[in-house]
Motif scaffolding. Structure first.
Motif, PDB file in Angstrom:
ATOM      1  N   ARG A  85       1.759  -6.481   7.833  1.00 41.53           N
ATOM      2  CA  ARG A  85       1.798  -5.120   8.360  1.00 41.53           C
ATOM      3  C   ARG A  85       3.203  -4.860   8.909  1.00 41.53           C
ATOM      4  NH1 ARG A  85      -1.765  -1.253   9.709  1.00 41.53           N
ATOM      5  NH2 ARG A  85      -3.521  -2.679   9.385  1.00 41.53           N
ATOM      6  N   THR A 138       5.352  -3.237  11.532  1.00 45.05           N
ATOM      7  CA  THR A 138       5.237  -2.722  12.895  1.00 45.05           C
ATOM      8  C   THR A 138       6.611  -2.764  13.534  1.00 45.05           C
ATOM      9  OG1 THR A 138       4.711  -4.887  13.797  1.00 45.05           O
ATOM     10  CG2 THR A 138       2.855  -3.491  13.214  1.00 45.05           C
ATOM     11  N   LYS A 150      -1.937 -11.097   4.307  1.00 47.72           N
ATOM     12  CA  LYS A 150      -1.831  -9.665   4.598  1.00 47.72           C
ATOM     13  C   LYS A 150      -0.733  -9.459   5.628  1.00 47.72           C
ATOM     14  CE  LYS A 150      -4.254  -5.627   6.317  1.00 47.72           C
ATOM     15  NZ  LYS A 150      -5.393  -5.183   7.117  1.00 47.72           N
ATOM     16  N   SER A 205       0.844  -1.193   0.000  1.00 46.92           N
ATOM     17  CA  SER A 205       0.000   0.000   0.000  1.00 46.92           C
ATOM     18  C   SER A 205       0.881   1.245   0.000  1.00 46.92           C
ATOM     19  CB  SER A 205      -0.890  -0.002   1.251  1.00 46.92           C
ATOM     20  OG  SER A 205      -1.560   1.238   1.386  1.00 46.92           O
ATOM     21  N   SER A 206       0.432   2.274  -0.696  1.00 49.20           N
ATOM     22  CA  SER A 206       1.160   3.543  -0.686  1.00 49.20           C
ATOM     23  C   SER A 206       0.645   4.480   0.410  1.00 49.20           C
ATOM     24  CB  SER A 206       1.041   4.230  -2.051  1.00 49.20           C
ATOM     25  OG  SER A 206      -0.314   4.510  -2.335  1.00 49.20           O
ATOM     26  N   VAL A 207      -0.424   4.078   1.114  1.00 48.66           N
ATOM     27  CA  VAL A 207      -1.004   4.949   2.131  1.00 48.66           C
ATOM     28  C   VAL A 207      -0.964   4.370   3.552  1.00 48.66           C
ATOM     29  CG1 VAL A 207      -2.491   6.160   0.497  1.00 48.66           C
ATOM     30  CG2 VAL A 207      -3.351   4.118   1.658  1.00 48.66           C
ATOM     31  N   GLU A 208      -0.693   3.098   3.701  1.00 45.96           N
ATOM     32  CA  GLU A 208      -0.633   2.446   5.009  1.00 45.96           C
ATOM     33  C   GLU A 208       0.541   1.464   5.005  1.00 45.96           C
ATOM     34  OE1 GLU A 208      -2.462   3.064   7.668  1.00 45.96           O
ATOM     35  OE2 GLU A 208      -3.863   4.424   6.678  1.00 45.96           O
ATOM     36  N   PRO A 209       1.049   1.104   6.173  1.00 47.59           N
ATOM     37  CA  PRO A 209       2.168   0.159   6.244  1.00 47.59           C
ATOM     38  C   PRO A 209       1.692  -1.292   6.145  1.00 47.59           C
ATOM     39  CG  PRO A 209       1.622   0.893   8.448  1.00 47.59           C
ATOM     40  CD  PRO A 209       0.713   1.649   7.495  1.00 47.59           C
ATOM     41  N   ILE A 210       0.989  -1.601   5.055  1.00 48.99           N
ATOM     42  CA  ILE A 210       0.425  -2.935   4.853  1.00 48.99           C
ATOM     43  C   ILE A 210       0.744  -3.404   3.435  1.00 48.99           C
ATOM     44  CG2 ILE A 210      -1.408  -2.736   6.571  1.00 48.99           C
ATOM     45  CD1 ILE A 210      -3.325  -1.891   4.346  1.00 48.99           C
TER      46      ILE A 210
END
Length: 125
Positions: free
Chosen positions: A108, A110, A106, A77-82
């Motif tokens: 993430r 962290t 999926k 994703s370019s908008v969230e760290p996922i």
């Protein structure tokens, strides 16, 4: 390191941990509330503790299945760290493939590391 490379590296570490029956190496790859949906019966394994218990049972089997997951694509994703990983998997007993299919996972980021939040498997053969 790019998300793609980092996730592929983490997946390779998970594969090694499965092959070596190394529970200690699996734990850090999983989010605390990770969810896994199995490929054949769609059993839901919810939480790191439950997943580690399932792998411990699997590792204790006399002729255990060794699973390998191979990523085909990783989309960050370019908008969230996922990110979402798609790939194919196989399970082998004593070197003979007994099941295989497709999966999605999926991830993430962290605290500087990518962890699995969810995986879903589909048995195709």
């Amino acid at each position: 390191m790019s998300a793609d490379l980092a996730i592929r590296t983490r997946r390779a570490a998970f594969n090694r941990a499965l092959a070596e029956a190394n529970l200690a190496a699996i734990g850090p790859l999983l989010a605390a509330d990770v969810i896994l949906i199995t490929g054949t019966d769609s059993a839901v394994i919810s939480g790191r503790k439950a997943q580690l218990a399932a792998w411990k049972r699997e590792f204790a089997a006399p002729s255990r299945t060794i699973y390998i997951r191979t990523p085909d694509t990783v989309v960050a994703s370019s908008v969230e760290p996922i990110a979402l990983e798609h790939g194919h998997w196989q399970g082998a007993v004593a070197g003979t493939v007994v099941a295989s299919g497709a999966y999605s996972a999926k991830w993430r980021a962290t605290a500087g590391a990518w962890v699995l939040e969810a995986e879903i498997y589909l048995t195709l053969a």
